[in-house]
Write a protein that holds these residues in place. Structure first.
Motif, PDB file in Angstrom:
ATOM      1  N   VAL A 309       0.845  -1.205   0.000  1.00 49.49           N
ATOM      2  CA  VAL A 309       0.000   0.000   0.000  1.00 49.49           C
ATOM      3  C   VAL A 309       0.879   1.255   0.000  1.00 49.49           C
ATOM      4  CG1 VAL A 309      -1.697   1.342   1.312  1.00 49.49           C
ATOM      5  CG2 VAL A 309      -1.933  -1.138   1.154  1.00 49.49           C
ATOM      6  N   PHE A 433     -10.530  -4.323   2.256  1.00 49.23           N
ATOM      7  CA  PHE A 433     -10.174  -5.290   3.302  1.00 49.23           C
ATOM      8  C   PHE A 433     -11.083  -6.520   3.250  1.00 49.23           C
ATOM      9  CE2 PHE A 433      -8.607  -1.198   4.949  1.00 49.23           C
ATOM     10  CZ  PHE A 433      -7.275  -1.543   5.202  1.00 49.23           C
ATOM     11  N   PRO A 437     -17.820 -12.137   7.172  1.00 54.05           N
ATOM     12  CA  PRO A 437     -17.166 -12.620   8.399  1.00 54.05           C
ATOM     13  C   PRO A 437     -15.657 -12.800   8.275  1.00 54.05           C
ATOM     14  CG  PRO A 437     -19.079 -13.944   7.867  1.00 54.05           C
ATOM     15  CD  PRO A 437     -18.863 -13.041   6.705  1.00 54.05           C
ATOM     16  N   LYS A 439     -13.597 -10.744   6.806  1.00 56.42           N
ATOM     17  CA  LYS A 439     -12.936  -9.464   6.557  1.00 56.42           C
ATOM     18  C   LYS A 439     -11.650  -9.367   7.388  1.00 56.42           C
ATOM     19  CE  LYS A 439     -13.712  -4.551   6.811  1.00 56.42           C
ATOM     20  NZ  LYS A 439     -14.646  -3.441   6.935  1.00 56.42           N
ATOM     21  N   VAL A 441      -8.860  -8.627   9.911  1.00 57.14           N
ATOM     22  CA  VAL A 441      -8.938  -8.246  11.327  1.00 57.14           C
ATOM     23  C   VAL A 441      -8.039  -7.039  11.612  1.00 57.14           C
ATOM     24  CG1 VAL A 441      -9.410 -10.619  12.089  1.00 57.14           C
ATOM     25  CG2 VAL A 441      -7.052  -9.779  12.103  1.00 57.14           C
ATOM     26  N   GLY A 442      -7.148  -6.733  10.650  1.00 58.92           N
ATOM     27  CA  GLY A 442      -6.175  -5.658  10.902  1.00 58.92           C
ATOM     28  C   GLY A 442      -6.517  -4.375  10.164  1.00 58.92           C
TER      29      GLY A 442
END
Ligand code: HEM
Length: 521
Positions: A309, A433, A437, A439, A441-442
Motif C-alpha cells: 500500500v 479489506f 465474516p 474481513k 482483522v487488521g
C-alpha cells in the motif's frame, strides 16, 4: 424441482448413459430456468508476462461480471460483479472455503486464520479479534511513529548524500519492524541490520508468493522435496522462523505467569502490548502449533500488504503533484512536527482518502480466492460443488460501471465530510479489506499505520521518481509488487514554518531562519 432436474430424472429413468443425459441437459440449459456461465476459452495466451489480473480485466469487459476461464484441466470462475461478490463473501459465505489458497499456504501458515476454514477458523477468529481492541491500536501509535522516524533518518542521510533510494524494499522493512513488535513483541530491526532471521522471513515470504503463481506444484513431488536446493533453503528458513516464534511464545508465557494484571476486555500489558501477550493472558486454550500458525499468518498478512500500500501510494503521489501538495498542506497544519496520535486520525482526513484511493487502484491482494462447498446459484447461474473462484477486486475497483474515470488517482471522489468508504457503504464495489465474516482483522491497524507513515514522510520530504530509474511496472505474488523497485529521489522540504500566531506571520513570512528550522526536522 426445476425443469432441468425433472428432465434429468426423466432421461435417467429411460436408462440413457450419464454422459448423454448431461449433454442433453446442458444443451437445453439456455431455454430452461438455468443459464450457462459465459466461457472465456482460448483468450488466455495473454496471461504470460503480465500479472494475471490484467488480462482478466479485458476478459471482464468482454464477458461480464462472471465467466469461466479454462486452462488445460483447470477451470476458474472469475467474479467481478459486486452483488455476486457479496453473496460469496457475506450472504452465503458458509458455502465457501479458502480452497487453493489454503493448499498453497499450508506449508507456512498451517491452520492459521487466513487459510483455516470451518470450526477451527470460527474458534480462532473469536480468540484473535478481541486482541486488536481500541486501546491496543492506540498504543501502536508510538510504534508506528518510532519506526517511521527511523526510516526518516535513513532518508535524511540519503538526501544529504544525494543518493536515490529504493522505496519498496524500505517500506517492506518498515512494516516488518512494525508487525513483529505488534504481533509478538519482536524487534526485527530490519531497517538497521540484516540478520539471519530477517533473511529467513523473506525467504519464506518469497516462497509463499512463488507458490501462489506457480503453474505446477513442484514442491509436492516427493524426490524434489529432498534434492531441490531452493526447497532445502526454504525449509531451513521456515525452521528458523518457527523456532524463533516458539521461543517468543515461551518467553511471553513466562511473563504472563509472573505478572499480576487481571485479564479484562481491554487488557494490555504496557511493557508488551503485543497480540501474543493478549492471547496468552486471556487464557486462550490453544495448542502451541496453532498459536504459532496464527502468529505466522498475522506476520505475513500484516507485512507485505501494508508495504505494498505504501509503495503504490508513493508511486501515485509522484504522478499527481496536486494531490501531494494538498496532502502536505493538511499534514503541516494538523501535525506540525509532532508524531501523529490516535486523535489526529480524525483530522488527517485527506491523508485517509489518499490511502483509500491507493487501495482502490492497487488492492492488496488483487484477487480473493474461494471454493464452493456445495451447489449454489451465483446471480442467475447455477454452480457446482468444488468450483474454484477468483473474486477480482482489481476488476471491481476499476470497473467503468461503478467509477467515473476509474483509472484516475482522485482522492476527491470521496468527500472529506462523507463516511470512510468501505465495502458496506460502497455496496461491495469497493473491498479494500474484503467483506463479510472473513474481513481483515487488521483493517483499523493497517489504515492508521499507513496514514501515520505517509503523514510523517511527506511532512519532511518531497519524493520524485528518480531520473533514469526503470519504469514502474507491476508483477504479482500475493500482493502487487513493482518489477524493478520504486527508485525515488528524496529531498528535504524547504518550507515556511508553522507560525503560531497571525500577527507575527504578516511581519515575517519569508525570513531565512525558516530554512534552518526545516533542516532540523
Ligand atoms: C484478511 C487486506 C493488513 C490480518 C484480509 C483480507 C484482505 C486483507 C482483503 C480478506 C481476505 C479474504 O477474504 O480472502 C489487508 C490489507 C492490509 C491488511 C490491504 C494492509 C493495508 C493486515 C494486518 C493484519 C491482518 C496489519 C494483522 C494484524 C489479517 C487476517 C486476515 C486478513 C488474520 C484473515 C481473517 C479471516 O479469515 O478471518 N486482509 N490486510 N491484515 N487480514 Fe488483512
Amino acid at each position: 424441482p426445476s425443469f432441468q432436474s425433472q428432465l434429468k430424472n426423466g432421461l435417467s429413468k429411460l436408462g440413457l448413459p450419464k454422459e448423454i443425459v448431461e449433454f442433453i441437459v446442458n444443451v437445453t440449459g439456455g431455454s430452461g430456468n438455468y443459464l450457462k456461465i459465459p466461457e472465456a476459452k482460448g483468450s488466455i495466451g495473454a496471461i504470460r508476462n503480465e500479472p494475471f489480473f490484467v488480462p482478466l480485466y479485458e476478459l471482464y469487459l468482454t464477458y461480464g461480471g462472471i465467466f469461466r476461464l479454462t486452462f488445460g484441466p483447470k477451470a476458474f470462475l472469475i467474479v467481478s460483479d459486486p452483488s455476486i461478490a457479496k453473496h460469496i463473501l457475506k450472504d452465503n459465505q458458509k458455502s465457501y472455503s479458502k480452497g487453493i489458497l489454503a493448499e498453497i499456504l499450508e506449508f507456512v501458515m498451517g491452520k492459521g486464520l487466513i487459510p483455516a476454514d470451518g470450526e477451527i477458523w470460527r474458534v480462532r477468529r473469536r480468540a484473535i479479534v478481541p486482541a486488536l481492541h481500541q486501546k491496543f491500536v492506540a498504543a501502536m501509535f508510538s510504534l508506528f511513529g518510532d519506526a517511521t522516524d527511523r526510516l526518516c533518518k535513513k532518508l535524511d542521510a540519503a538526501a544529504s548524500d544525494g543518493e536515490d533510494v529504493e522505496m519498496e524494499s524500505l517500506f517492506s522493512r518498515l512494516t516488518l519492524d512494525i508487525i513483529g513488535k505488534a504481533v509478538f513483541n519482536y524487534d526485527f530491526d530490519s531497517l538497521s541490520v540484516d540478520t539471519g532471521i530477517v533473511e529467513a522471513v523473506y525467504t519464506v515470504l518469497r516462497e509463499a508468493e512463488d507458490r501462489s503463481v506457480a503453474p505446477i506444484p513442484v514442491w509436492e513431488i516427493p524426490i524434489w522435496k529432498d534434492i531441490s536446493p531452493k526447497l532445502r533453503k526454504v525449509n531451513a528458513a521456515l525452521k528458523l522462523v518457527n523456532d524463533t516464534l516458539d521461543d517468543l511464545i515461551a518467553i511471553c508465557k513466562k511473563m504472563v505467569e509472573e505478572e499480576e494484571l487481571q485479564f479484562h476486555e481491554e487488557y494490555m500489558n504496557e511493557r508488551d502490548p503485543s497480540i501474543l501477550h493478549f492471547l496468552l493472558a486471556s487464557g486462550d486454550d490453544v495448542s502451541s502449533k496453532q498459536l504459532r500458525d496464527d502468529l505466522m499468518t498475522m506476520l505475513i498478512a500484516g507485512h507485505e500488504t501494508s508495504a505494498a500500500v505504501l509503495t503504490w501510494t508513493f508511486y501515485l503521489l509522484s504522478q499527481e503533484p496536486s494531490v501531494m501538495a494538498k496532502l502536505q498542506n493538511e499534514v503541516d497544519s494538523v501535525l506540525g512536527d509532532r508524531f501523529p496520535t490516535v486523535e489526529d486520525m480524525k483530522k488527517l482526513k485527506y491523508a485517509a482518502r489518499v490511502i483509500n484511493e491507493s487501495l482502490r487502484l492497487y488492492p492488496q491482494p488483487p484477487v480473493l480466492i474461494r471454493r464452493s462447498l456445495g451447489d449454489d446459484m451465483l446471480g442467475k447461474y447455477p454452480i457446482k460443488k468444488d468450483e474454484d473462484i477468483f473474486i477480482s477486486v482489481w476488476n471491481l475497483h476499476r470497473s467503468p460501471h461503478h467509477w467515473e474515470e476509474a483509472d484516475k488517482f482522485n482522492p476527491e471522489r470521496w468527500p472529506l465530510d462523507g463516511p470512510n468508504p468501505n465495502e458496506t457503504n460502497q455496496n461491495f464495489s469497493y473491498l479494500p479489506f474484503g467483506g463479510g465474516p472473513r474481513k481483515c482483522v487488521g483493517d483499523m491497524f493497517a489504515t492508521f499505520e499507513t496514514v501515520v507513515a505517509v503523514a510523517m514522510l511527506v511532512r519532511r520530504f518531497d519524493f520524485q521518481l528518480a531520473i533514469g530509474a526503470p519504469p514502474v511496472k507491476m508483477t504479482t505474488g500475493a500482493t502487487i509488487h513493482t518489477t524493478e523497485g520504486l527508485k525515488m529521489t528524496v529531498t528535504r522540504r524547504q518550507r515556511a514554518p508553522v507560525i503560531p500566531n497571525l500577527e507575527v506571520s504578516t511581519l515575517n513570512v519569508d525570513s531565512s531562519p525558516n530554512i534552518q528550522e526545516a533542516d532540523q526536522i
